[in-house]
Scaffold this active site. Structure first.
Site, PDB file in Angstrom:
ATOM      1  N   ASP A  91       0.821  -1.206   0.000  1.00  0.00           N
ATOM      2  CA  ASP A  91       0.000   0.000   0.000  1.00  0.00           C
ATOM      3  C   ASP A  91       0.860   1.265   0.000  1.00  0.00           C
ATOM      4  O   ASP A  91       1.969   1.284   0.545  1.00  0.00           O
ATOM      5  CB  ASP A  91      -0.860   0.054   1.270  1.00  0.00           C
ATOM      6  CG  ASP A  91      -2.108  -0.782   1.182  1.00  0.00           C
ATOM      7  OD1 ASP A  91      -2.204  -1.615   0.261  1.00  0.00           O
ATOM      8  OD2 ASP A  91      -2.984  -0.611   2.048  1.00  0.00           O
ATOM      9  N   HIS A 236       3.797  -2.011   3.349  1.00  0.00           N
ATOM     10  CA  HIS A 236       3.919  -0.700   2.708  1.00  0.00           C
ATOM     11  C   HIS A 236       5.348  -0.558   2.170  1.00  0.00           C
ATOM     12  O   HIS A 236       6.304  -0.641   2.947  1.00  0.00           O
ATOM     13  CB  HIS A 236       3.657   0.423   3.711  1.00  0.00           C
ATOM     14  CG  HIS A 236       2.292   0.394   4.321  1.00  0.00           C
ATOM     15  ND1 HIS A 236       1.959  -0.471   5.357  1.00  0.00           N
ATOM     16  CD2 HIS A 236       1.176   1.117   4.056  1.00  0.00           C
ATOM     17  CE1 HIS A 236       0.698  -0.263   5.700  1.00  0.00           C
ATOM     18  NE2 HIS A 236       0.191   0.673   4.926  1.00  0.00           N
TER      19      HIS A 236
END
Length: 280
Positions: A91, A236
């Site tokens: 993400d 991430h």
């Protein structure tokens, strides 16, 4: 309650340093935390669909209900009804470390799903967006500005997603079919708008809380403790400790017999349904 709370990846700020405990105790504590969060999430918001259940329904419709029974997959697709599959997702990127991550994924022949953020990411690293698509990864939508979609007006939700869709299409030639709501927060309005835009919503089953630590070993440990078949790992590629943790995550899961797939591959031969909230 219609709104999905953020689950394990809630943006609550950095956690305090932990005292070292025996590995078995840490594993038990993390597993209990994951189970408690997912149980609370399920209690708040009915109507989510597991990718494995979507896949099973497709098998039932296409055969006699047995894995692989008269169900045709596209060339090169994995049947996760047979293989022990897991999806690796990232993400908030792309970021400065994403090219290094792509090099690693290419060497390891691991596909991933990238939920891309517009402001300061897609607009700053357009060549990386193009490369992600060209190398066979799934390119998905994570909004333009990362707002909590449940706290803004419907037209703002639509703008956040549409702007990102158009920019990804400009760079890759295709609009995404998947999105991940920031912090996992979604409701009926978000579902209606994502259905309108042709986007399925994808949550996760595993999070390392990598926003709260730069300790790559801890990120690896947290990920492996929660990983399971048909799971979706949330990481991430914009945080300092994350990309260095990925090689050990991949090696360990491969050693345990896992096959890495994209989110659509996880549910193949079913197709993600727009508006649906998928959570393992």
């Amino acid at each position: 309650m219609n709104t999905l709370s953020h689950s394990l990846a809630a943006s609550s700020g950095p956690t305090a340093p932990r005292a070292r405990r025996p590995r078995r105790t840490r594993r038990t504590a993390v597993a209990a935390l994951a189970l408690a969060a997912l149980t609370a999430l399920s209690a708040c918001t009915p109507g989510t669909v597991a990718p494995a259940d979507e896949r099973a329904d497709a098998h039932e419709a296409g055969g006699d209900g047995r894995p692989g029974a008269r169900v045709k997959l596209a060339k090169g697709e994995v049947d996760c009804a047979v293989a022990k599959c897991i999806a690796l997702t990232f993400d908030g990127g792309p970021g400065k470390d994403t090219p290094e991550l792509l090099d690693l994924l290419k060497r390891e022949e691991v596909p991933a799903t990238f939920f891309l953020l517009g402001r300061k990411h897609i607009e700053k690293y357009p060549e990386t967006v193009t490369r992600i698509a060209e190398e066979g990864h799934e390119v998905a939508n994570h909004t333009w500005n990362h707002p909590r979609l449940t706290e803004i007006e419907p037209e703002e939700i639509r703008e956040e997603l549409t702007r990102t869709q158009k920019e990804i299409e400009r760079l890759t030639g295709s609009e995404p079919t998947l999105m991940r709501p920031p912090q996992g927060r979604t409701d009926d309005t978000v579902a209606e708008i994502t259905e309108e835009l042709g986007l399925a919503q994808v949550l996760w089953s595993t999070t390392a809380k990598d926003y709260s630590t730069e300790d790559s070993g801890l990120i690896t440990e947290r990920t492996l403790e929660q990983a399971g078949r048909d799971g979706v790992i949330l990481l991430h590629d914009i945080y300092k400790g994350t990309v260095p943790a990925v090689p050990a995550i991949i090696r360990s899961l491969k050693k345990d017999g896992y096959t890495f797939v994209t989110v659509p591959q996880l549910m193949a031969p079913a197709k993600p349904r727009p508006g649906t909230v998928y959570r393992p």
